[in-house]
Write a protein that holds these residues in place. Structure first.
Motif, PDB file in Angstrom:
ATOM      1  N   UNK A  12       0.806  -1.223   0.000  1.00 43.00           N
ATOM      2  CA  UNK A  12       0.000   0.000   0.000  1.00 43.00           C
ATOM      3  C   UNK A  12       0.839   1.275   0.000  1.00 43.00           C
ATOM      4  N   UNK A  13       2.017   1.248   0.595  1.00 42.62           N
ATOM      5  CA  UNK A  13       2.903   2.419   0.660  1.00 42.62           C
ATOM      6  C   UNK A  13       3.678   2.607  -0.631  1.00 42.62           C
ATOM      7  N   UNK A  14       3.720   1.603  -1.474  1.00 42.45           N
ATOM      8  CA  UNK A  14       4.523   1.618  -2.700  1.00 42.45           C
ATOM      9  C   UNK A  14       5.523   0.488  -2.635  1.00 42.45           C
ATOM     10  N   UNK A  15       6.623   0.634  -3.318  1.00 43.81           N
ATOM     11  CA  UNK A  15       7.659  -0.389  -3.310  1.00 43.81           C
ATOM     12  C   UNK A  15       8.691  -0.032  -2.240  1.00 43.81           C
ATOM     13  N   UNK A  16       8.880  -0.940  -1.292  1.00 42.08           N
ATOM     14  CA  UNK A  16       9.828  -0.695  -0.205  1.00 42.08           C
ATOM     15  C   UNK A  16      10.706  -1.916   0.015  1.00 42.08           C
ATOM     16  N   UNK A  17      11.865  -1.665   0.574  1.00 42.80           N
ATOM     17  CA  UNK A  17      12.795  -2.724   0.952  1.00 42.80           C
ATOM     18  C   UNK A  17      12.560  -3.073   2.419  1.00 42.80           C
ATOM     19  N   UNK A  18      12.463  -4.365   2.684  1.00 40.22           N
ATOM     20  CA  UNK A  18      12.248  -4.879   4.037  1.00 40.22           C
ATOM     21  C   UNK A  18      13.391  -5.828   4.386  1.00 40.22           C
ATOM     22  N   UNK A  19      13.834  -5.779   5.628  1.00 38.91           N
ATOM     23  CA  UNK A  19      14.833  -6.729   6.109  1.00 38.91           C
ATOM     24  C   UNK A  19      14.731  -6.854   7.626  1.00 38.91           C
ATOM     25  N   UNK A  20      14.517  -8.066   8.077  1.00 39.92           N
ATOM     26  CA  UNK A  20      14.494  -8.344   9.522  1.00 39.92           C
ATOM     27  C   UNK A  20      15.695  -9.174   9.960  1.00 39.92           C
ATOM     28  N   UNK A  21      16.582  -9.488   9.036  1.00 41.12           N
ATOM     29  CA  UNK A  21      17.682 -10.403   9.319  1.00 41.12           C
ATOM     30  C   UNK A  21      18.824  -9.725  10.069  1.00 41.12           C
ATOM     31  N   UNK A  22      18.477  -9.063  11.138  1.00 42.40           N
ATOM     32  CA  UNK A  22      19.459  -8.437  12.025  1.00 42.40           C
ATOM     33  C   UNK A  22      19.038  -8.788  13.444  1.00 42.40           C
ATOM     34  N   UNK A  23      19.967  -9.268  14.219  1.00 43.10           N
ATOM     35  CA  UNK A  23      19.646  -9.773  15.555  1.00 43.10           C
ATOM     36  C   UNK A  23      18.867  -8.760  16.380  1.00 43.10           C
ATOM     37  N   UNK A  24      19.287  -7.511  16.381  1.00 45.14           N
ATOM     38  CA  UNK A  24      18.601  -6.490  17.172  1.00 45.14           C
ATOM     39  C   UNK A  24      17.147  -6.318  16.755  1.00 45.14           C
ATOM     40  N   UNK A  52      -0.037  -6.738  16.661  1.00 44.28           N
ATOM     41  CA  UNK A  52       1.391  -6.456  16.817  1.00 44.28           C
ATOM     42  C   UNK A  52       2.248  -7.354  15.930  1.00 44.28           C
ATOM     43  N   UNK A  53       1.811  -8.593  15.718  1.00 45.44           N
ATOM     44  CA  UNK A  53       2.562  -9.492  14.832  1.00 45.44           C
ATOM     45  C   UNK A  53       2.697  -8.870  13.446  1.00 45.44           C
ATOM     46  N   UNK A  54       1.647  -8.241  12.974  1.00 41.67           N
ATOM     47  CA  UNK A  54       1.635  -7.656  11.633  1.00 41.67           C
ATOM     48  C   UNK A  54       2.330  -6.291  11.635  1.00 41.67           C
ATOM     49  N   UNK A  55       1.879  -5.403  12.505  1.00 39.14           N
ATOM     50  CA  UNK A  55       2.407  -4.027  12.544  1.00 39.14           C
ATOM     51  C   UNK A  55       3.913  -4.007  12.795  1.00 39.14           C
ATOM     52  N   UNK A  56       4.355  -4.737  13.809  1.00 35.83           N
ATOM     53  CA  UNK A  56       5.768  -4.687  14.193  1.00 35.83           C
ATOM     54  C   UNK A  56       6.666  -5.382  13.182  1.00 35.83           C
ATOM     55  N   UNK A  57       6.191  -6.441  12.563  1.00 36.01           N
ATOM     56  CA  UNK A  57       6.981  -7.096  11.521  1.00 36.01           C
ATOM     57  C   UNK A  57       7.210  -6.132  10.366  1.00 36.01           C
ATOM     58  N   UNK A  58       6.161  -5.439   9.949  1.00 34.55           N
ATOM     59  CA  UNK A  58       6.286  -4.481   8.850  1.00 34.55           C
ATOM     60  C   UNK A  58       7.143  -3.292   9.262  1.00 34.55           C
ATOM     61  N   UNK A  59       6.877  -2.725  10.426  1.00 39.38           N
ATOM     62  CA  UNK A  59       7.630  -1.546  10.878  1.00 39.38           C
ATOM     63  C   UNK A  59       9.119  -1.851  11.013  1.00 39.38           C
ATOM     64  N   UNK A  60       9.436  -2.911  11.703  1.00 38.09           N
ATOM     65  CA  UNK A  60      10.843  -3.258  11.901  1.00 38.09           C
ATOM     66  C   UNK A  60      11.497  -3.715  10.603  1.00 38.09           C
ATOM     67  N   UNK A  61      10.737  -4.376   9.736  1.00 42.48           N
ATOM     68  CA  UNK A  61      11.261  -4.756   8.426  1.00 42.48           C
ATOM     69  C   UNK A  61      11.622  -3.544   7.585  1.00 42.48           C
ATOM     70  N   UNK A  62      10.791  -2.505   7.638  1.00 39.36           N
ATOM     71  CA  UNK A  62      11.096  -1.264   6.924  1.00 39.36           C
ATOM     72  C   UNK A  62      12.357  -0.607   7.477  1.00 39.36           C
ATOM     73  N   UNK A  63      12.487  -0.584   8.796  1.00 40.78           N
ATOM     74  CA  UNK A  63      13.682  -0.012   9.424  1.00 40.78           C
ATOM     75  C   UNK A  63      14.925  -0.794   8.991  1.00 40.78           C
ATOM     76  N   UNK A  64      14.834  -2.110   9.032  1.00 42.48           N
ATOM     77  CA  UNK A  64      15.959  -2.942   8.602  1.00 42.48           C
ATOM     78  C   UNK A  64      16.284  -2.772   7.132  1.00 42.48           C
TER      79      UNK A  64
END
Length: 132
Positions: A12-24, A52-64
């Motif tokens: 919905x936001x457009x094309x974004x890069x997501x990555x959760x593969x960081x320990x922190x 929270x499973x959905x929101x936080x996965x997306x939020x933290x994935x965007x940050x990563x």
């Protein structure tokens, strides 16, 4: 598994890069969702997820993936919180798949081009691959 768990997703936001593969980030996700990453993924697979499973996965994935924490929070507020959740569930699941299982064109076991071996490089797929 992808060397860095990075995935590009059209949502919905457009094309974004997501990555959760960081320990922190994984530890933050587990803390926010009060469960281990495998449990979070299993809850989504089973349709027994919490918001929270959905929101936080997306939020933290965007940050990563390189988005600032403020912009990631804004994107979640505007595109997860204010829209039907079905698409966001698929996005969150895809982000978790990238870190837990890998992504198509996985470089593991293959000779990586010299450019891809540089620090900060990523493996990315199109949105259609991400949601299949």
């Amino acid at each position: 598994m992808s060397a860095n768990g990075t995935r590009v997703i059209e949502w919905a936001h457009g094309e974004d890069t997501f990555c959760l593969a960081k320990v922190g980030l994984i530890l933050d996700l587990e803390d926010k969702c009060k469960a281990g990453i495998a449990v979070i993924m299993a809850r989504i697979e089973a349709g027994a997820w919490g918001l929270s499973d959905i929101r936080e996965t997306i939020r933290l994935g965007l940050i990563g993936g390189g988005m600032s924490p403020a912009k990631a929070a804004e994107a979640v507020k505007n595109h997860v919180d204010q829209n039907p959740l079905a698409h966001s569930v698929l996005v969150a699941y895809s982000v978790l798949q990238a870190v837990m299982i890998g992504v198509p064109d996985d470089p593991v076991g293959k000779e990586m081009p010299a450019e891809a071996q540089k620090p900060g490089s990523s493996t990315m797929t199109g949105a259609s691959d991400a949601l299949n």
